[in-house]
Motif scaffolding. Structure first.
Motif, PDB file in Angstrom:
ATOM      1  N   LEU A 244       0.821  -1.207   0.000  1.00 57.79           N
ATOM      2  CA  LEU A 244       0.000   0.000   0.000  1.00 57.79           C
ATOM      3  C   LEU A 244       0.862   1.267   0.000  1.00 57.79           C
ATOM      4  N   SER A 245       1.981   1.240   0.739  1.00 58.23           N
ATOM      5  CA  SER A 245       2.849   2.421   0.831  1.00 58.23           C
ATOM      6  C   SER A 245       3.566   2.697  -0.483  1.00 58.23           C
ATOM      7  N   MET A 246       3.925   1.656  -1.212  1.00 61.35           N
ATOM      8  CA  MET A 246       4.547   1.856  -2.522  1.00 61.35           C
ATOM      9  C   MET A 246       3.588   2.557  -3.475  1.00 61.35           C
ATOM     10  N   ILE A 247       2.334   2.164  -3.416  1.00 58.71           N
ATOM     11  CA  ILE A 247       1.331   2.803  -4.274  1.00 58.71           C
ATOM     12  C   ILE A 247       1.140   4.262  -3.877  1.00 58.71           C
ATOM     13  N   SER A 248       1.030   4.512  -2.570  1.00 63.76           N
ATOM     14  CA  SER A 248       0.788   5.888  -2.117  1.00 63.76           C
ATOM     15  C   SER A 248       1.982   6.798  -2.367  1.00 63.76           C
ATOM     16  N   SER A 249       3.206   6.243  -2.353  1.00 61.22           N
ATOM     17  CA  SER A 249       4.383   7.077  -2.618  1.00 61.22           C
ATOM     18  C   SER A 249       4.348   7.618  -4.047  1.00 61.22           C
ATOM     19  N   MET A 250       3.833   6.805  -4.984  1.00 55.41           N
ATOM     20  CA  MET A 250       3.694   7.291  -6.362  1.00 55.41           C
ATOM     21  C   MET A 250       2.632   8.382  -6.454  1.00 55.41           C
ATOM     22  N   ILE A 251       1.566   8.241  -5.687  1.00 51.78           N
ATOM     23  CA  ILE A 251       0.518   9.259  -5.689  1.00 51.78           C
ATOM     24  C   ILE A 251       1.026  10.557  -5.068  1.00 51.78           C
ATOM     25  N   ILE A 252       1.866  10.452  -4.026  1.00 49.72           N
ATOM     26  CA  ILE A 252       2.424  11.646  -3.386  1.00 49.72           C
ATOM     27  C   ILE A 252       3.309  12.413  -4.367  1.00 49.72           C
ATOM     28  N   VAL A 253       4.095  11.685  -5.146  1.00 48.19           N
ATOM     29  CA  VAL A 253       4.910  12.339  -6.184  1.00 48.19           C
ATOM     30  C   VAL A 253       4.000  13.072  -7.166  1.00 48.19           C
ATOM     31  N   PHE A 254       2.887  12.450  -7.522  1.00 53.97           N
ATOM     32  CA  PHE A 254       1.906  13.078  -8.412  1.00 53.97           C
ATOM     33  C   PHE A 254       1.351  14.362  -7.786  1.00 53.97           C
ATOM     34  N   ILE A 255       1.001  14.321  -6.495  1.00 57.34           N
ATOM     35  CA  ILE A 255       0.447  15.490  -5.805  1.00 57.34           C
ATOM     36  C   ILE A 255       1.439  16.649  -5.828  1.00 57.34           C
ATOM     37  N   ILE A 256       2.706  16.357  -5.548  1.00 58.66           N
ATOM     38  CA  ILE A 256       3.722  17.407  -5.504  1.00 58.66           C
ATOM     39  C   ILE A 256       3.939  18.021  -6.887  1.00 58.66           C
ATOM     40  N   ILE A 257       4.059  17.175  -7.908  1.00 61.14           N
ATOM     41  CA  ILE A 257       4.310  17.672  -9.270  1.00 61.14           C
ATOM     42  C   ILE A 257       3.140  18.520  -9.761  1.00 61.14           C
ATOM     43  N   VAL A 258       1.917  17.989  -9.628  1.00 55.96           N
ATOM     44  CA  VAL A 258       0.735  18.729 -10.095  1.00 55.96           C
ATOM     45  C   VAL A 258       0.555  20.005  -9.280  1.00 55.96           C
ATOM     46  N   GLY A 259       0.832  19.928  -7.985  1.00 55.50           N
ATOM     47  CA  GLY A 259       0.716  21.106  -7.137  1.00 55.50           C
ATOM     48  C   GLY A 259       1.613  22.232  -7.596  1.00 55.50           C
ATOM     49  N   PHE A 260       2.851  21.911  -7.933  1.00 56.01           N
ATOM     50  CA  PHE A 260       3.780  22.951  -8.396  1.00 56.01           C
ATOM     51  C   PHE A 260       3.457  23.424  -9.818  1.00 56.01           C
ATOM     52  N   LEU A 261       2.881  22.541 -10.637  1.00 58.04           N
ATOM     53  CA  LEU A 261       2.493  22.957 -11.983  1.00 58.04           C
ATOM     54  C   LEU A 261       1.353  23.985 -11.941  1.00 58.04           C
ATOM     55  N   HIS A 262       0.514  23.905 -10.917  1.00 61.87           N
ATOM     56  CA  HIS A 262      -0.605  24.843 -10.773  1.00 61.87           C
ATOM     57  C   HIS A 262      -0.344  25.862  -9.669  1.00 61.87           C
ATOM     58  N   ALA A 263       0.907  26.055  -9.342  1.00 65.18           N
ATOM     59  CA  ALA A 263       1.255  26.958  -8.242  1.00 65.18           C
ATOM     60  C   ALA A 263       1.194  28.417  -8.675  1.00 65.18           C
ATOM     61  N   LYS A 264       0.831  29.266  -7.738  1.00 63.31           N
ATOM     62  CA  LYS A 264       0.842  30.715  -7.931  1.00 63.31           C
ATOM     63  C   LYS A 264       1.627  31.331  -6.780  1.00 63.31           C
ATOM     64  N   THR A 265       2.710  32.003  -7.106  1.00 63.91           N
ATOM     65  CA  THR A 265       3.533  32.607  -6.047  1.00 63.91           C
ATOM     66  C   THR A 265       2.758  33.664  -5.270  1.00 63.91           C
ATOM     67  N   SER A 266       1.728  34.226  -5.895  1.00 63.52           N
ATOM     68  CA  SER A 266       0.925  35.241  -5.193  1.00 63.52           C
ATOM     69  C   SER A 266       0.191  34.651  -3.998  1.00 63.52           C
ATOM     70  N   ASN A 267      -0.052  33.341  -4.030  1.00 63.25           N
ATOM     71  CA  ASN A 267      -0.726  32.693  -2.906  1.00 63.25           C
ATOM     72  C   ASN A 267       0.144  32.632  -1.649  1.00 63.25           C
ATOM     73  N   LEU A 268       1.430  32.886  -1.810  1.00 68.97           N
ATOM     74  CA  LEU A 268       2.339  32.870  -0.664  1.00 68.97           C
ATOM     75  C   LEU A 268       2.387  34.212   0.061  1.00 68.97           C
ATOM     76  N   GLN A 269       1.625  35.164  -0.421  1.00 68.06           N
ATOM     77  CA  GLN A 269       1.604  36.494   0.202  1.00 68.06           C
ATOM     78  C   GLN A 269       0.279  36.706   0.953  1.00 68.06           C
TER      79      GLN A 269
END
Length: 601
Positions: A244-269
């Protein structure tokens, strides 16, 4: 001093006595199994024990266990051995499965929204550093004393029975609050797959107090399922977690990549919308995200090669997880403005907000998997804590029994499961998280103190002069840590107070460096002692101070209940165990003795 503690048995020859446990059924429920100590044999014996409460409290405050007692003698209380079946690979994945999911999916949204904003990234980094210091302490102990009791056994050896009991109460509180909190979060994420309301599957009772008025049958159900699986066997649970952890580790990589692809630096202010106080307040709560590693340390008794496997498994997994947490927190706060982050199902709702409705199901499944494996491993670790506490008779020794076929402590698992289910049914996530964080940080602080005691004090070896110097330095480190925390708590912003407090902390740490160490780790040791343990004390005390008044109130109420139990039951059971030989003449003549060694002093 070492005291021979006899075990109760019938007056037969030694061979028959040795064979007796094998003939006993595991499924037994007699009074003797729950309260075998002389103080509980009849009302007059209990009344006599109560009259000696002060003497017994003094004895137990000074009493200390030994490595041999924890590793060898107390294990006999379980009658059957746990199976040594885990390797370092198992431990790494157990660490990943236990930690990832126990906080990042449940607390991040709540703390980013209410306390830290985008600076939640720094909160995770700060908590991760503090957790890593604690991991070092746990690893040194677990390598030298590979027993199921984890921090309970380590504290009992170095700081004595009374401190160990306070830790035991908080360990059980942590177990219950942690399992219940995970189950409630599981319910929230599960509901988010069908509705935008995380309370969709809960039952509201208006007559109950706020925070306890949303009944959660889903949380109870998933706790029961997870614990039933964990009772089937350690290796089976470990293998299931790995897949189960091997599967979720791949999903976590997906979350991080997609998150940064849709990131807006303005949200950090603004990056610090709640100021530095919010960063530390959030750090104290998100510490929950790192608490799974102590459950992995509890698996030391079932590890094939503790000296090699435990350092690789604990330090390796925690270092990686800290980096992953920071990346996930940053991705979340860059995807969505912190004011729009959902408190209960942050990542699922975040993906829905950026137009990826399908992705929210992937995130929810990953979060659900993470919480499920955290509950699986947590139930194993919590049961092993409970087993060793029962072996020491701080709770009835019936809970220490290990099943001969599964090699698991079924009764201990059922105890934690039952209480967790009751708490999960009523209590909200914010109530549970503050209580859990306080208990966890308190135990981690005690572990750092215990490590320093182990390195600098050995009975009959450390000179009185060195002992006094060490104790003075230790008190200075603890008091200066409390002082710095108090200054921060009253919003003192001048540098003079912090300079004085930091100066005392530094002086206490340097003073310890000048004291001769009495013990050197045989296999693996914490580097830079006393600096790293002193830093761990400071950081844990500081994070405790950042939790807020309600967390203190709940902690002290729970501790008060624990002390009442200890005075009425625990101190008498442990006193009888530690002085069984001297009490032998007062027992039934039909009982004779077989030695159980418990170290004191």
């Amino acid at each position: 001093m070492r005291i021979a503690i006899p075990l109760l048995h019938t007056p037969l020859v030694d061979t028959a006595m040795d064979q007796q446990p094998k003939s006993k059924s595991y499924w037994r429920f007699s009074k003797q199994d729950f309260f075998p100590e002389p103080s509980f044999q009849n009302p007059s014996a209990y009344k006599s024990a109560l009259s000696q409460t002060l003497h017994r409290l003094r004895d137990r405050c000074l009493g200390r266990s030994t490595d041999v007692a924890e590793l060898v003698e107390l294990k006999k209380q379980s009658e059957n051995e746990m199976q040594k079946c885990l390797t370092w690979i198992d431990l790494i994945w157990l660490g990943f499965g236990s930690v990832v999911g126990s906080g990042i999916f449940t607390i991040t949204g709540l703390e980013a929204r209410d306390d830290a904003g985008p600076s939640i990234v720094l909160s995770y980094a700060l908590s991760g550093l503090s957790a890593l210091f604690s991991v070092f302490c746990y690893t040194e102990f677990a390598v030298e004393i590979p027993i199921a009791g984890g921090s309970f056994s380590f504290l009992r050896i170095e700081l004595g029975d009374f401190v160990a009991f306070i830790a035991a109460g908080n360990i059980l509180l942590e177990a219950v609050a942690g399992a219940a909190g995970l189950a409630r979060s599981f319910s929230s994420y599960f509901a988010s797959m069908f509705s935008s309301n995380p309370d969709f599957l809960r039952i509201k009772v208006d007559s109950f107090a706020e925070g306890f008025n949303l009944l959660d049958p889903i949380a109870v159900t998933i706790l029961l399922v997870a614990n039933m699986v964990a009772m089937r066997g350690t290796k089976l649970t470990s293998f299931s977690n790995m897949i189960l952890s091997m599967i979720s580790s791949m999903i976590i990589v997906f979350i991080i990549i997609v998150g940064f692809l849709h990131a807006k630096t303005s949200n950090l202010q603004p990056f610090f919308p709640y100021g530095p106080e919010g960063v530390f307040r959030a750090a104290a709560v998100v510490y929950w995200s790192y608490t799974g590693f102590d459950m992995v340390a509890n698996m030391a008794e079932e590890t094939k090669k503790p000296a090699k496997d435990i350092p690789l498994g604990l330090v390796g997994s925690m270092s990686t997880i800290s980096v992953v947490y920071c990346l996930m927190a940053l991705a979340l706060t860059m995807m969505v403005k912190y004011t729009e982050i959902d408190r209960d199902a942050a990542y699922s709702v975040a993906f829905e907000k950026i137009g990826m409705k399908w992705a929210k199901y992937v995130v929810s499944l990953c979060a659900l998997k993470g919480m499920l494996t955290s509950m699986l491993i947590g139930s194993m670790g919590q049961a092993r804590y409970t087993t060793q506490i029962a072996r020491a008779h701080m709770i009835p020794p019936w809970f220490a029994l290990v099943h001969p076929k599964t090699g698991t402590p079924i009764y201990a698992t059922l105890l934690v499961t039952t209480i967790s289910c009751i708490v999960a049914l009523f209590s909200s996530l914010d109530v549970l998280s503050s209580v859990l964080s306080f208990s966890t940080l308190f135990i981690f602080m005690l572990m750092a103190v215990a490590l320093l005691v182990r390195r600098y004090y050995v009975k009959d070896k450390t000179s009185k002069h060195d002992l006094v110097r060490f104790m003075v330095c230790l008190v200075v480190v603890i008091c200066s840590s409390v002082g710095i925390t108090a200054l921060w708590g009253v919003n003192a912003r001048g540098w003079i107070g912090y300079a004085i407090g930091g100066g005392f902390w530094f002086a206490g740490t340097v003073g310890m460096m000048l004291v001769q160490k009495q013990r050197v780790p045989k296999v693996w040791g914490v580097p830079l002692v006393p600096l790293l343990p002193a830093l761990s004390i400071l950081m844990n005390v500081f994070l405790i101070g950042s939790l807020g008044g309600m967390a203190f109130k709940r902690f002290f109420i729970c501790s008060g209940v624990m002390l009442v139990y200890y005075v009425l039951v625990g101190v008498h059971a442990t006193y009888d165990l530690a002085h069984r030989e001297s009490m032998e003449p007062n027992l039934d003549k039909g009982n004779t003795g077989s030695g159980l060694l418990i170290g004191t002093g």
